[in-house]
Design an enzyme around this catalytic site. Structure first.
Site, PDB file in Angstrom:
ATOM      1  N   ASP A 109       0.836  -1.189   0.000  1.00  0.00           N
ATOM      2  CA  ASP A 109       0.000   0.000   0.000  1.00  0.00           C
ATOM      3  C   ASP A 109       0.880   1.253   0.000  1.00  0.00           C
ATOM      4  O   ASP A 109       1.748   1.388  -0.864  1.00  0.00           O
ATOM      5  CB  ASP A 109      -0.962  -0.067   1.207  1.00  0.00           C
ATOM      6  CG  ASP A 109      -2.011   1.018   1.214  1.00  0.00           C
ATOM      7  OD1 ASP A 109      -3.004   0.900   0.484  1.00  0.00           O
ATOM      8  OD2 ASP A 109      -1.831   2.008   1.966  1.00  0.00           O
ATOM      9  N   HIS A 279      -7.131  -6.651  -0.329  1.00  0.00           N
ATOM     10  CA  HIS A 279      -6.016  -5.705  -0.303  1.00  0.00           C
ATOM     11  C   HIS A 279      -4.954  -6.061   0.729  1.00  0.00           C
ATOM     12  O   HIS A 279      -3.758  -5.896   0.483  1.00  0.00           O
ATOM     13  CB  HIS A 279      -6.569  -4.302  -0.019  1.00  0.00           C
ATOM     14  CG  HIS A 279      -5.533  -3.239   0.098  1.00  0.00           C
ATOM     15  ND1 HIS A 279      -4.687  -2.894  -0.932  1.00  0.00           N
ATOM     16  CD2 HIS A 279      -5.203  -2.429   1.140  1.00  0.00           C
ATOM     17  CE1 HIS A 279      -3.891  -1.911  -0.544  1.00  0.00           C
ATOM     18  NE2 HIS A 279      -4.180  -1.617   0.714  1.00  0.00           N
TER      19      HIS A 279
END
Length: 298
Positions: A109, A279
């Site tokens: 991320d 994610h």
């Protein structure tokens, strides 16, 4: 699996006008691996991976500036103190303090965006690079349409001038945090151990932490794009082999071609694949993530 960061040392580093908190562990005789977290987390996201890799690497797990127990200074008018270049320089200074000249690097991320900039600005320091569940920032913003803006609305909410997003999130920061941690294909909070979730709540649900998270995104929508455009104009590319991992249930899988986008920004080999996750891959699939890093970074 062994306990929470068993045998890891907590350290604080005074670098570049900031204080960076980190955990260090593993085998000091093995190659160094620097692991970078993303939003809205801390280095605690690596706790399962760290226990699996502690016999293979000397692990350095910092909290990025503006996150966790690292410094939370207010953002400058141009947000430059939260640029990925500034955050990368913090990490170079940490590794210098530890006497580590070259290291493997992995970022998830926002940590992947810092890792990208670090590899561009300090190519001699990075032996191999892994980025997890991102495409290059410039390409992601350039592709913006209704689908992307709907899935990643926070990219546009958090960049609004202070203090509007800070006040909106601050009305119920725990609910906002849980929504983010359970989103982007994750299907809720079941992948997060209670101790890790408590750490995220402790670190994020503070006014200064909400502000500096916003500053991270404000930098990415401004000064970071300037740096990225300049790098591309000069033909600068990642010099080392790069591994790209992404979640098959996430936004990157649905809207981007990560291997092609990263190969366009890398002068060496780019490999990678989609993993059966959303994610937050290192917490959803710690064994698979560790195996991929072990095979690629060795």
């Amino acid at each position: 699996m062994t306990g929470w960061f068993k045998d890891f040392e907590e350290r604080r580093f005074a670098v570049n006008g900031a204080e960076i908190a980190a955990r260090l562990g593993g085998d000091r005789d093995k190659p160094a691996l620097l692991l970078l977290h993303g939003f809205p987390q801390t280095h605690a996201m690596w706790h399962r991976v760290a226990q699996l890799l502690r016999h293979d690497f000397f692990l350095v797990l910092p909290d990025l500036r503006g996150y966790g127990d690292s410094s939370h200074a207010p953002g400058l008018p141009d947000h430059s103190n939260y640029s990925k270049r500034a955050l990368a320089q913090d990490l170079i200074a940490v590794m210098d303090t530890l006497g580590i000249a070259a290291f493997a690097l992995c970022g998830h991320d926002r940590g992947g965006r810092v890792a990208h900039r670090l590899a561009l600005d300090h190519p001699a320091r990075v032996r191999r690079l892994c980025v997890i569940d991102i495409a290059p920032t410039l390409d992601m913003y350039a592709r913006t349409d209704m689908a992307f803006a709907s899935a990643y609305y926070h990219w546009f909410h958090l960049i609004q001038p202070a203090p509007l997003p800070e006040r909106m999130i601050g009305g119920n920061p725990r609910a906002y945090l849980h929504a983010k941690l359970g989103g982007w294909g994750s299907g809720g909070l079941g992948h997060i151990e209670p101790r890790a979730l408590a750490e995220y709540e402790r670190c994020f649900c503070r006014d200064e932490a909400i502000h500096t998270a916003c500053e991270d995104y404000r930098a990415s929508a401004g000064i970071d794009l300037d740096h990225d455009r300049e790098s591309r104009a000069r033909g600068h590319k990642i010099a080392c082999d790069t591994l790209v991992l992404w979640g098959e249930h996430g936004v990157v899988q649905r809207l981007f071609e990560p291997l092609a986008l990263w190969q366009a920004q890398c002068a060496a080999s780019v490999t990678g694949w989609a993993m059966p996750a959303g994610h937050f891959i290192p917490e959803q699939l710690p064994e698979e993530t560790s195996a991929a890093l072990r095979a690629f970074m060795d």
